[in-house]
Design an enzyme around this catalytic site. Structure first.
Site, short mmCIF file in Angstrom:
data_model
loop_
_atom_site.label_atom_id
_atom_site.label_comp_id
_atom_site.label_asym_id
_atom_site.label_seq_id
_atom_site.Cartn_x
_atom_site.Cartn_y
_atom_site.Cartn_z
N LEU A 62 5.24 30.78 -9.52
CA LEU A 62 5.80 32.14 -9.46
C LEU A 62 4.80 33.13 -8.86
O LEU A 62 5.14 33.92 -8.00
CB LEU A 62 6.22 32.58 -10.86
CG LEU A 62 7.36 31.75 -11.46
CD1 LEU A 62 7.38 31.87 -12.97
CD2 LEU A 62 8.70 32.18 -10.88
N HIS A 177 -1.04 14.98 -11.24
CA HIS A 177 -0.85 14.84 -9.79
C HIS A 177 -1.76 13.71 -9.33
O HIS A 177 -2.97 13.90 -9.26
CB HIS A 177 -1.23 16.13 -9.05
CG HIS A 177 -0.33 17.27 -9.35
ND1 HIS A 177 0.57 17.76 -8.44
CD2 HIS A 177 -0.18 18.03 -10.47
CE1 HIS A 177 1.24 18.78 -8.99
NE2 HIS A 177 0.79 18.96 -10.20
N ASP A 303 8.63 21.94 -5.72
CA ASP A 303 7.21 22.20 -5.47
C ASP A 303 7.07 23.55 -4.74
O ASP A 303 6.41 23.67 -3.72
CB ASP A 303 6.55 21.08 -4.66
CG ASP A 303 5.03 21.07 -4.84
OD1 ASP A 303 4.55 21.63 -5.83
OD2 ASP A 303 4.34 20.49 -3.98
#
Lengths: 420, 330
Positions: A62, A177, A303
């Site tokens: 965001l 990740h 993503d």
């Protein structure tokens, strides 16, 4: 609270016939016929449209670190314009969510915007560093659903193992990740024909598979719950399948751009195709699509990383990686249906039930009594996606000018119309 | 291959290097340029070379034009030959050593460009450490400015490739029958990439590369070459050996153990030169690490055309500069 009627849409989990859907008090209260005493206060015309549960996007940044334009409000608007009603925030945000105060700040900003539900990830390490754990217990108490260090490395496997052990004792999922940072190096494109051609430093597939395989060994060792973020290559799917077959508590997602673009999108030094992990080969894409179809990969996410224009205004290796993708997540996922890759049921499951399960949330349905988080999609009507019309503050997209068949026309959250 | 054939028609470079009439506008990479235009560059270079038999002779072709040498990375040879080429064409030349200038003070590349443009320069000769820098600059300059790529990251060094084609042509008029071997750090080399594209564009019979795997890009064969780990096999019967410079920092990244091992396995010794075809030549873009890429006796030997390459560099760059400005002056 408004009493809402969504008229004449085809409900995603129903037959082909159109039915009205009634919402009140934030819930779905009736299908087909209105409940007794129901007076319609607001109508949403859904004739010829698909009505599905709002998408849950596992990866939305965001307020990215280092960017000035994207705000919780602008990116919430982008999310609902894309039919996304719940976002799980990435940890690469400012302020870094490594303290309850930082997490609460983001929660308040998103609540003030009043458009989407937020599920927060906490930063596993303080300041996204590599050795000092954040106060994970406190992060959980403030509402974090999991922890992650994003694309930043952990110092070594010992630190990572402790993160996993500590997180599992706090009942937190580790969002990981898989990327070996030494192997990835300064790489900015898949280490393959395109990187060879353009003279770009490459990120080998082994950077992902080596990290994934090591992590799988640690999951076996610790029993910690791990979610693998943004798989990009075929060999990673192979390793994931072995882990799942062994019964390990793991799950995985893929970014939607990996299902549509390959390394060739980088040709011409196209900075909007600069992402990490990088776009890979057709064979990788094929295997990822198959894994989504079979449910080996349970969630498709955007993503979403909105960037200021300056971040892409440099020679390719010096540009920041990332795509502002939340507005194209649902339309592109449904394109997988019209392209014959997925059934409609599967596409919706990877956007709703899959991510809900990963976040430990109830599976969204269109049953009476369910939360009225909905998305109305007009189908079979060509439209052109244009970067200049995006709601996100970041217009960094490689999909500018794409012709799509599915368009989000209305989004309802908690029974309230938040986009139309 | 017909005269208008473009070797890599889909390359974005094809779209921006030529103007609507198909004339050279920017020179960024070999790919995307028609073979006829590449031949024209060699032809024009030939005419300049006979004209400049007396090296002081000036041609008033670019009088009144301002050429900026914009070097974000240190260079002596390339910058000097560009400067000489521009001066022989009577252009005004501005040398900006950007490695120590504004961009290191935090000014963005884009701001630097806008400032220079405001000074009404006609051409940027750019060297930059990032691949794709010249393409990026072209997307952001005004219409009246030409951009010449003098080396971008690992991507391209097309003027070097053209001067090497010029040199090669002096020795081998028929390219279709010859084999050329590039030896050394292909992975990090912009010279190698442009060289390979140029060799393909000119229809060289056989292109080979020789290096340990650490110095080869993955999928090197996709570039249109055959790779060899053994220099002996790679050189056998070849008509030209193009040696690449081995940067000292490669010894630190575990690419090669040390200089002496590199020389032992990949150095061009007098004995290895004998593996070349009878009339085979030795080329190097410079600067040479003697005793690493090649034995001194080979660098200075009868097969070496290294100084000829430097000499040709001026004429070839004169040709490229004047052709890129042609749409604007003729």
């Amino acid at each position: 609270m408004t009493r809402l009627c969504i008229q004449g849409g085809v409900l995603a989990d129903q037959t082909e016939t159109a039915q009205d859907l009634y919402c009140a008090e934030g819930k779905i209260v009736g299908i087909g016929a209105a409940p007794a005493d129901f007076t319609v206060e607001q109508e949403v015309d859904a004739k010829g449209c698909l009505v599905m549960p709002g998408a849950i996007d596992l990866a939305v940044c965001l307020t990215p670190i280092g960017e000035f334009r994207p705000t919780a409000l602008s990116e919430s608007r982008a999310a609902v314009a894309g039919g996304v009603t719940t976002v799980c925030s990435l940890v690469e945000t400012q302020p870094i969510p490594d303290s309850p105060a930082a997490v609460r700040l983001l929660m308040e900003q998103v609540a003030d915007a009043g458009l989407v539900h937020l599920k927060s990830l906490g930063a596993a390490m303080q300041d996204l560093g590599d050795t000092q754990l954040s106060s994970l217990g406190a992060l959980r108490e403030v509402g974090c659903v999991g922890i992650s260090n994003g694309l930043r490395p952990y110092a070594n496997l010992l630190v990572l193992r402790r993160v996993m052990e500590y997180a599992s004792s706090q009942d937190l999922t580790v969002f990981y990740h898989p990327m070996d940072h030494a192997l990835a190096g300064e790489g900015c494109a898949h280490e393959g024909a395109t990187a060879a051609h353009l003279g770009l430093p490459g990120v080998p597939s082994a950077a992902e598979t080596a990290a994934l395989a090591q992590m799988m060994a640690l999951v076996q060792d610790t029993g910690a719950r791990v979610h693998f973020c943004r798989l990009s290559c075929a060999a990673a799917v192979d390793i994931l399948e072995i882990g799942l077959d062994t019964g390990l508590p793991v799950s995985a997602d893929v970014a939607i751009h990996q299902l549509f673009l390959t390394e060739e999108a980088v040709e011409g030094f196209e900075a909007n195709a600069h992402v990490l992990p990088p776009l890979r080969t057709e064979a990788d894409q094929h295997r990822l699509r198959e894994a989504v179809r079979k449910g080996v990969i349970r969630a498709i996410c955007s993503d979403h990383r909105p960037l200021d224009p300056d971040a892409k205004a440099a020679p390719f290796p010096a540009t920041r990686p990332g795509i502002a993708g939340v507005e194209t997540l649902v339309p592109l996922s449904l394109k997988l249906v019209s392209d014959g890759v997925l059934s409609l049921e599967t596409a919706i499951a990877r956007l709703t039930a899959g991510p809900a399960e990963i976040l430990g949330r109830p599976v969204p349905t269109l049953e009476p009594g369910a939360t009225a988080d909905l998305c109305v999609v007009r189908q079979n009507e060509s439209w052109t996606f244009e970067a200049s019309n995006m709601h996100s503050a970041g217009h960094n997209t490689p999909f500018d000018g794409w012709t799509l068949q599915d368009r989000v026309v209305a989004t309802i959250r908690d029974g309230r119309l938040v986009y139309a | 291959m017909s005269d208008q054939t473009v070797l890599f028609p889909n390359a974005s470079a094809a779209r921006c290097q030529l103007d609507e009439q198909g004339r050279l506008r920017h020179f960024l990479s070999i790919e995307g340029l028609p073979v006829a235009l590449l031949e024209e560059i060699l032809e024009m270079a030939r005419s300049f070379q006979s004209a400049s038999g007396r090296s002081t002779q000036k041609i008033p072709l670019l009088r009144g034009k301002t050429i900026v040498n914009l070097f974000f990375e240190a260079s002596t040879r390339t910058r000097t030959t560009f400067e000489l080429a521009a001066k022989r064409l009577s252009a005004d030349v501005l040398n900006l050593d950007m490695a120590t200038a504004a961009t290191t003070k935090g000014e963005s590349l884009l701001d630097t460009l806008r400032n220079l443009q405001a000074m009404h320069c006609d051409m940027f000769v750019v060297r930059h450490h990032e691949s794709g820098a010249a393409h990026f600059i072209v997307q952001h300059v005004e219409d009246h400015v030409s951009v010449i790529n003098a080396g971008d990251g690992r991507h391209a060094h097309p003027t070097q490739a053209m001067l090497d084609m010029f040199t090669l042509r002096q020795h081998f008029p028929d390219f279709s029958q010859i084999a050329v071997t590039i030896v050394g750090d292909i992975l990090h080399s912009r010279v190698a990439r442009s060289e390979i594209q140029a060799l393909r564009a000119f229809g060289i019979g056989e292109i080979r590369v020789v290096a340990p795997r650490t110095l080869l890009p993955q999928e090197v064969q996709s570039l249109g070459v055959v790779s060899y780990a053994s220099i002996e096999e790679g050189l056998a019967g070849a008509h030209a050996a193009i040696l690449l410079r081995l940067q000292k920092e490669r010894m630190h990244g575990s690419f090669v153990p040390n200089e002496s091992e590199y020389y032992r396995l990949y150095g061009l010794t007098r004995a290895r030169v004998e593996l070349l075809a009878k009339d085979g030549i030795v080329m190097h873009p410079g600067p040479v690490n003697r005793g690493v890429e090649a034995e001194s006796a080979v660098v200075d030997g009868p097969r070496s055309v290294i100084l000829q390459q430097v000499r040709n560099g001026i004429a070839v760059r004169m040709a490229i500069l004047s052709m890129a400005m042609r749409g604007r002056i003729w």
